[in-house]
Design an enzyme around this catalytic site. Structure first.
Site, PDB file in Angstrom:
ATOM      1  N   LYS A 175     -30.937 -19.714  11.850  1.00  0.00           N
ATOM      2  CA  LYS A 175     -31.247 -19.276  13.211  1.00  0.00           C
ATOM      3  C   LYS A 175     -31.993 -17.931  13.087  1.00  0.00           C
ATOM      4  CE  LYS A 175     -30.325 -16.638  16.943  1.00  0.00           C
ATOM      5  NZ  LYS A 175     -31.740 -16.395  17.176  1.00  0.00           N
ATOM      6  N   GLY A 228     -28.337  -7.831  10.917  1.00  0.00           N
ATOM      7  CA  GLY A 228     -28.702  -7.389  12.258  1.00  0.00           C
ATOM      8  C   GLY A 228     -27.943  -6.140  12.644  1.00  0.00           C
ATOM      9  N   GLY A 233     -22.715  -7.575  14.484  1.00  0.00           N
ATOM     10  CA  GLY A 233     -21.917  -7.885  13.297  1.00  0.00           C
ATOM     11  C   GLY A 233     -20.428  -7.813  13.601  1.00  0.00           C
ATOM     12  N   GLU A 248     -24.945  -7.702   6.828  1.00  0.00           N
ATOM     13  CA  GLU A 248     -25.857  -6.616   6.440  1.00  0.00           C
ATOM     14  C   GLU A 248     -26.278  -5.940   7.732  1.00  0.00           C
ATOM     15  OE1 GLU A 248     -26.599  -5.441   3.673  1.00  0.00           O
ATOM     16  OE2 GLU A 248     -26.533  -7.014   2.156  1.00  0.00           O
ATOM     17  N   CYS A 282     -33.804  -1.166   8.202  1.00  0.00           N
ATOM     18  CA  CYS A 282     -32.410  -0.741   8.100  1.00  0.00           C
ATOM     19  C   CYS A 282     -32.287   0.415   7.110  1.00  0.00           C
ATOM     20  CB  CYS A 282     -31.536  -1.911   7.684  1.00  0.00           C
ATOM     21  SG  CYS A 282     -32.193  -2.751   6.254  1.00  0.00           S
ATOM     22  N   GLU A 380     -28.657   5.019  15.012  1.00  0.00           N
ATOM     23  CA  GLU A 380     -29.851   4.345  14.505  1.00  0.00           C
ATOM     24  C   GLU A 380     -30.874   4.198  15.639  1.00  0.00           C
ATOM     25  OE1 GLU A 380     -29.566   0.135  13.491  1.00  0.00           O
ATOM     26  OE2 GLU A 380     -30.440   0.586  11.540  1.00  0.00           O
TER      27      GLU A 380
END
Ligand code: NDP
Length: 487
Positions: A175, A228, A233, A248, A282, A380
């Site tokens: 996906k 993501g 997550g 991750e 990331c 972030e």
């Protein structure tokens, strides 16, 4: 005429059951419609899981070196189509063509590396405590792997997940991010062209909340690999139940510049790490912790170069920084710049949406005099925004570096071996670079983060561990009952 893309389930290219579609446009030019994509849902995903489950027995029994042959073919196709795929990628998510070519190259390297793992897949043998008894382990496939990928590496991340899952003998349902369905579809087309048996690879485009969540919750999917946002997550971990969930997630990656550093090298590293892919990595170098003795000089050198970065369409070879992935990302970055100003950080350059560009651009932005607990130094941003923070010495710099919830990548520029080794030991991150930026991983080494940046390592031999079940085997050929823990 808008191109139409389909789902790939059980070896067939089909439309979504409910007939719903969506469009994706070029972030550098929202009038450029890239295609019409299937908005798959729970039913489509369940169909894909069923196909993958059915295909599992044959695929898992196919010798791993034979499975590798499909990956080698795909590597060859990817190499032949590198330029075409890179152009799709730049139109799909905005990064420069140079950056997109590197993304395709990573997928090629991953295919060859994973294929070679097909010849190494194995466990280990150790002596048993008993006479005439043999003890060993084997690595076996797990089952149907649910693979959920983000938009910032539209080819390399789906490739990484697919290739390791496949070489280990799992069947898959991919996906991809809704913003980047083209590259994932092209990759699955190449696997199809390579002759991968039906049902082994399935592709379902559509929203994360329905397609992604179905993969997460369905008990027929014993392993999920997700890359993501950390909040997504965390939700996945809560919803998955007892299964393997590899996460991750994000990062707030520091570059430490010591007073003995090669400043020119450090400036180039920050420029690349902070602004490549418009800061949407990331591992992006979003915090630069500079020794106060060299701060003024470093700041001046960096500012000069940031001011010269050319913002533009990634297809233009003169462009250094492309657009952000979508309008929401542009708004998010603008919001963080306002937060930074309100918190008292000093804006040296950038900070605005350019008025004369029609895509989702944001000026390369540099803040200085930031302090460690400012939100722009903690959260972030995922945009072309770099924050400079002064530090008194190495110990202060390491404390600043570690005082965030993330722990993905870090870097230190220094000429001192002692500084470098202290940093390697103390930085709470999965990756540490010495005299090199926070980005630029290689496929033969593990990739992943500590703390809130994730719970796993991908790539290298770790990729195989993610997608195999370790079986312990005892073979007793003594012909008598040998009880454990007795002579
Ligand atoms: P998201 O978490 O929003 O999306 C990632 C993927 O998850 C997409 O395919 C998305 O689908 C899907 N998804 C969204 N909601 C759910 C849900 N409830 N259940 C299951 N799947 C879901 O992240 P972004 O796409 O915004 O990616 C950016 C983030 O990824 C950044 O935080 C970045 O740091 C991180 N990242 C980490 C990397 C690493 O290796 N550590 C590498 C690259 C990025 P849809 O697109 O349909 O919403």
């Amino acid at each position: 005429m808008v191109s139409k893309f389909k789902l790939f389930i059980d070896g067939e290219w089909i439309t979504a059951e409910n007939g719903e579609t969506y469009q994706r446009v070029n972030p550098a030019d929202p009038e450029d419609v890239l295609g019409e994509f299937q908005k798959g849902n729970k039913q489509d995903t369940e169909k894909a899981i069923e196909a993958a489950q059915f295909a599992f027995e044959d695929w898992s029994e196919t010798p791993a070196p034979k499975r590798a042959k499909y990956l080698i073919k795909v590597a060859q196709f990817l190499t032949e189509q590198q330029d075409v795929l890179a152009r799709y990628m730049t139109r799909e998510m905005g990064k420069t063509l140079r950056d997109s070519c590197a993304d395709v190259q990573e997928a090629i390297d991953l295919a060859y590396y994973a294929a070679a793992e097909g010849k190494r897949l194995g466990g280990y043998t150790v002596p048993s405590e008993k006479h005439k008894k043999f003890a060993m382990t084997l690595r076996l496939p797990i089952g149907v792997a649910g693979l959920i990928s983000p938009w910032n590496f539209p080819l390399a991340i789906p490739a990484r997940k697919l290739f390791y899952a496949l070489i280990c003998g799992n069947t898959t349902v991919l996906k991809p991010a809704s913003d980047t369905p083209i590259c994932a579809t092209k990759l699955v087309e190449l696997l199809d062209k390579a002759g991968i048996p039906k049902g082994v690879v399935n592709l379902v485009t559509g929203p994360g909340e329905s397609v992604g969540m179905t993969l997460v919750k369905d008990k027929r999917v014993p392993v999920v690999s997700f890359t993501g946002h950390k909040d997504t997550g965390a939700t996945i971990l809560q919803e998955a139940g007892v299964k393997r969930v590899h996460l991750e997630l994000g990062g707030k990656n520091p570059v430490i510049v010591m007073d003995d550093a090669d400043l020119k090298l450090a400036v180039d590293g920050v420029l690349w790490g902070g602004y490549e892919t418009s800061g949407q990595r990331c591992t992006a170098a979003s915090r630069v912790i500079v020794h106060e003795k060299v701060k003024k000089n470093f700041e001046k050198m960096l500012l000069e170069k940031v001011r010269r970065l050319k913002l533009g369409n990634g297809l233009d070879s003169k462009t250094d920084v492309g657009p952000l992935v979508n309008e929401a990302a542009q708004k998010k970055v603008a919001k963080y710049v306002e937060i930074g100003k309100t918190e008292g950080a000093k804006l040296l350059t950038g900070g605005s949406v350019p008025s004369n560009m029609k895509g989702w651009f944001f000026e390369p932005t540099l803040f200085t005099d930031c302090t460690r607990f400012m939100r722009i130094a903690q959260e972030e941003i995922f945009g072309p925004v770099v924050s400079l923070l002064p530090a008194l010495d190495l110990s202060d710099a390491l404390n600043i570096a570690n005082c965030v919830e993330y722990g993905l990548s870090s870097s230190i520029y220094t000429r001192s071996i002692k500084n470098a080794i202290v940093a390697v030991n103390k930085l709470q991150t999965g990756l540490t670079y010495i005299n090199s930026s926070t980005i630029g991983s290689e496929v033969q080494l593990p990739f992943g983060g500590a703390k809130q940046s994730g719970n796993t390592r991908e790539d290298g031999p770790e990729g195989v561990r993610q997608f195999t079940e370790l079986k312990t085997i005892y073979i007793d050929y003594s012909g008598k009952l040998q009880k454990a823990f007795t002579d």
